[in-house]
Design an enzyme around this catalytic site. Structure first.
Site, PDB file in Angstrom:
ATOM      1  N   ASP A 109       4.532   3.821  -4.714  1.00 39.41           N
ATOM      2  CA  ASP A 109       4.042   5.822  -4.669  1.00 39.41           C
ATOM      3  C   ASP A 109       5.306   5.827  -4.061  1.00 39.41           C
ATOM      4  OD1 ASP A 109       3.817   5.124  -2.131  1.00 39.41           O
ATOM      5  OD2 ASP A 109       1.800   5.805  -1.514  1.00 39.41           O
ATOM      6  N   ASN A 151      -3.665 -18.654  -1.286  1.00 38.46           N
ATOM      7  CA  ASN A 151      -4.650 -18.086  -2.442  1.00 38.46           C
ATOM      8  C   ASN A 151      -3.959 -17.794  -3.963  1.00 38.46           C
ATOM      9  OD1 ASN A 151      -4.075 -16.311   0.563  1.00 38.46           O
ATOM     10  ND2 ASN A 151      -5.773 -16.882   0.670  1.00 38.46           N
ATOM     11  N   HIS A 186      -8.439 -25.250  -1.473  1.00 34.19           N
ATOM     12  CA  HIS A 186      -7.848 -24.748  -2.012  1.00 34.19           C
ATOM     13  C   HIS A 186      -8.304 -24.501  -3.581  1.00 34.19           C
ATOM     14  CE1 HIS A 186      -5.974 -23.750   1.585  1.00 34.19           C
ATOM     15  NE2 HIS A 186      -5.046 -25.033   1.394  1.00 34.19           N
TER      16      HIS A 186
HETATM   17  C1  RB5 Z   1       0.547   8.320   0.877  1.00 33.69           C
HETATM   18  O1  RB5 Z   1       0.948   9.158   2.120  1.00 33.69           O
HETATM   19  C2  RB5 Z   1      -0.388   7.135   0.889  1.00 33.69           C
HETATM   20  O2  RB5 Z   1      -1.362   7.249   1.569  1.00 33.69           O
HETATM   21  C3  RB5 Z   1       0.346   5.815   0.892  1.00 33.69           C
HETATM   22  O3  RB5 Z   1       1.754   5.743   0.454  1.00 33.69           O
HETATM   23  C4  RB5 Z   1      -0.385   4.902   1.253  1.00 33.69           C
HETATM   24  O4  RB5 Z   1       0.018   4.451   2.660  1.00 33.69           O
HETATM   25  C5  RB5 Z   1      -1.964   4.476   0.849  1.00 33.69           C
HETATM   26  O5  RB5 Z   1      -3.079   3.690   1.863  1.00 33.69           O
END
Ligand code: RB5
Length: 160
Positions: free
Chosen positions: A8, A100, A135
């Protein structure tokens, strides 16, 4: 080796850095699903893009980066066959592959620098599942839980 990578806005800079390091240090092709800037986006959208490539076996494993690595791991682990591990050390990255059979490495851009992140990527890339009976048994229990929960949710949706 082929690796899918997604992030993200909070993980964007670390993603770009890791792409450069993977190209330099590992003999691997990187499939980048975005995001491509620091403009705010929703991490589940990018978790799903990497998950689909892992599920279809179009890549050997995935890397997901957000601020904490936690949101990405929660989202990715909703999908069938996904074992996404949020790691903080190379030892954890090694053990989650060995024990895992983790197929996605989740990283926290807010607390992990690019050197440590790359150590984890290398450890994850260079370690295979141990295949040891205990495992395998534990992983088949997780698959069993996944199937039971899937059936339960389907029944609930079908109940008028
Ligand atoms: C974004 O601000 C933040 O919430 C995201 O990058 C993350 O840490 C979510 O788990």
């Amino acid at each position: 080796m082929k690796i899918a990578i997604g992030a993200d806005h909070a993980g964007y800079a670390l993603k770009e850095d890791l792409k450069y390091q993977i190209d330099r240090d590992l003999n691997a092709t990187v499939v980048d699903v975005g995001t491509n800037s620091e403009e705010s986006v929703d991490y589940p959208d990018f978790a799903e893009k990497v998950v689909r490539l892992v599920q279809k076996k179009e890549v050997d494993f995935g890397i997901l980066i957000c601020g904490t690595g936690i949101g990405m791991s929660i989202a990715a682990n909703k999908f069938e066959g996904i074992r996404a591990a949020k790691c903080n050390s190379a030892v954890e990255a090694t053990l989650t592959r060995q024990h895992n059979d983790a197929n996605i490495l989740c990283l926290a851009s807010r607390t992990v620098d690019s050197e440590l992140a790359m150590q984890m990527v290398k450890a994850f890339a260079m370690t295979d599942f141990s295949g040891e009976e205990r495992h395998v048994r534990r992983l088949s229990k997780i698959t069993g839980l996944e199937c039971a929960n899937h059936d339960e949710m389907r029944r609930k949706r079908m109940t008028p």
